[in-house]
Motif scaffolding. Sequence first.
Motif: not given
Length: 75
Positions: A2, A14, A16, A25, A27, A38, A54, A57-58, A61
């Motif tokens: 981050t 998370v 988005t 994005v 968190i 992020v 999204h 991104m999940v 992560v």
Amino acid sequence: MTDEVGVVSGDLTVTTEVVGDQAVVRIQYTGADEWYTVTGSPLTIVGGNGEWLHAAMVRGVDSGLPEGLIGFELT
């Protein structure tokens, strides 16, 4: 990774946010008040409404993003 605090790990949430062709994005530690951007965000997206981003991104992560979004392959 981050921008604000570096690497975070553990139980994370998370989000988005898509505005126009940009997606930010963020968190947070689940249940905390603070959100962290992020590294590498915002991303430029082409087409779609960002739901696919999204989901990516999940997954990212979950598997770890030690460099943030820099070099992250969207799949």
